[in-house]
Write an enzyme that holds these catalytic residues in place. Structure first.
Site, PDB file in Angstrom:
ATOM      1  N   ASP A   1       3.768  -7.944  -8.327  1.00 40.36           N
ATOM      2  CA  ASP A   1       4.555  -8.757  -7.405  1.00 40.36           C
ATOM      3  C   ASP A   1       6.037  -8.712  -7.817  1.00 40.36           C
ATOM      4  OD1 ASP A   1       4.201 -10.977  -5.156  1.00 40.36           O
ATOM      5  OD2 ASP A   1       5.458 -11.917  -6.675  1.00 40.36           O
TER       6      ASP A   1
ATOM      7  N   HIS B   1      -3.931  -9.674  -2.756  1.00 45.69           N
ATOM      8  CA  HIS B   1      -2.658  -9.463  -3.455  1.00 45.69           C
ATOM      9  C   HIS B   1      -2.760  -9.679  -4.958  1.00 45.69           C
ATOM     10  CE1 HIS B   1       1.675  -9.205  -3.880  1.00 45.69           C
ATOM     11  NE2 HIS B   1       1.725 -10.403  -4.447  1.00 45.69           N
TER      12      HIS B   1
ATOM     13  N   TYR C   1      14.467 -14.580  -4.862  1.00 49.75           N
ATOM     14  CA  TYR C   1      14.613 -14.168  -3.456  1.00 49.75           C
ATOM     15  C   TYR C   1      16.043 -14.422  -2.964  1.00 49.75           C
ATOM     16  CZ  TYR C   1       9.511 -14.113  -3.474  1.00 49.75           C
ATOM     17  OH  TYR C   1       8.188 -13.841  -3.779  1.00 49.75           O
TER      18      TYR C   1
ATOM     19  N   TYR D   1       8.716 -14.917   5.141  1.00 49.63           N
ATOM     20  CA  TYR D   1       8.815 -15.782   3.958  1.00 49.63           C
ATOM     21  C   TYR D   1      10.108 -15.593   3.171  1.00 49.63           C
ATOM     22  CZ  TYR D   1       7.504 -12.041   0.640  1.00 49.63           C
ATOM     23  OH  TYR D   1       7.481 -10.898  -0.134  1.00 49.63           O
TER      24      TYR D   1
END
Length: 321
Positions: free
Chosen positions: A101, A297, A232, A150
């Site tokens: 990830d 995931h 992010y 997201y």
């Protein structure tokens, strides 16, 4: 988690929590969001038993590692700087790298900036993402997937934190870890993690126990989600900082492993990139792409033994006998 040692290491101006076990060649495990060193609990025990030194930090902003307050403290240069200092503290010249990830994205940057430190890289769920020469990441994904994608929803400081707080850390972690809906992850502006009266009915998968959830929940209740979300929020800044690496290939031996139900892998365009020649063009030493059927995931937890075998089969090729 018997025998796992925990310590704090000073790296790049912050204090980093590191879990490790075993002796031998170092395997460095990097977690993603919303996770912790704990995501690698099965791998730490397995690789220590196989004769490796398994090392798994909480990345900056997560768990027991320091969480600087500024978004600009979460760029790829900061996080790679943390990893370079951590590797130096281990007393070795090179490590095997395994990452999942967001950890995988950090791993790609580490391989791009400091290939001299990495013997081989196993990337779980996230392939290399070459820098687009003209489009910033957030405007690009907003154009493709809309405002409720997201990554777009994570951009406003404090907004997602307050939405998570309404549900509670346990519910949000449970929702994310149990989600198996393919395609780009969407967080609606109304009830982003589902209807409140239904969230109590979310059943934990067999590979994630109540004790596991309690560990995650306690850490996130203490630390909060801002550190992880700031990765992010720094995506566009990363794009600006890495202009000099536009078009650069990653020249490290790589194995890529992903579940066929993974939200990244099933995002439009990703399968074509991974299997259509683009991935291999950008990563010329890519050895293999493995797609695990029926897996989501969080494959390092969901299919731990299978993933461990894939990792070991690959990295043992690079051991000096």
């Amino acid at each position: 988690m018997e025998g796992i040692e925990h310590k704090m290491v000073s790296v790049n101006g912050i204090n980093m929590h590191v879990a490790e076990k075993g002796k031998g060649p170092v395997v460095l495990f990097l977690h993603g969001f919303p996770e912790l060193w704990y995501t690698w609990r099965h791998q730490i025990l397995a690789f220590a038993a196989l004769g490796y030194r398994a090392v798994a930090p909480d990345l900056r902003g997560f768990g027991d590692t320091d969480a600087p307050s500024s978004i600009t403290s979460y760029t790829c240069l900061h996080v790679v700087g943390d990893m370079v200092a951590l590797i130096g503290s281990l007393g070795v010249d090179q490590v095997f790298l395994v990452a999942h990830d967001w950890g995988a994205l950090v791993g790609w940057y580490l391989c791009m900036f400091r290939p001299d430190l990495i013997k081989a890289f196993v990337s779980l769920t996230v392939p290399f993402r070459p820098r687009h020469p003209t489009l910033k990441p957030i405007e690009s994904v907003r154009a493709l997937f809309g405002d409720e994608y997201y990554m777009c929803r994570f951009q406003e400081p404090g907004k997602m934190e307050s939405e998570i707080a309404e549900y509670g850390a346990a519910t949000v972690i449970k929702k994310i870890l149990t989600g198996r809906k393919p395609g780009p992850p969407i967080l609606p502006k109304q009830n982003p993690f589902g209807n409140f009266h239904d969230t109590d009915d979310i059943k934990l998968p067999t590979w994630f126990s109540k004790e596991d959830l309690k560990y995650y929940t306690n850490k996130y209740n203490h630390k909060g989600f801002t550190g992880g979300l700031n990765y992010y929020r720094a995506l566009d800044l990363n794009w600006e900082l890495t202009a000099a690496w536009t078009g650069v290939q990653v020249k490290i031996p790589v194995k890529f492993v992903v579940g066929d139900l993974d939200m990244v892998y099933t995002t439009p365009g990703m399968k074509e990139y991974v299997h259509g020649g683009g991935f291999r063009k950008d990563v010329p030493l890519l050895k293999e792409c493995v797609v695990i059927q029926g897996a989501g995931h969080f494959i390092n937890q969901e299919r731990a033994e299978e993933v461990n075998a894939h990792i070991h089969d690959f990295i043992k090729e690079f051991l000096i006998v």
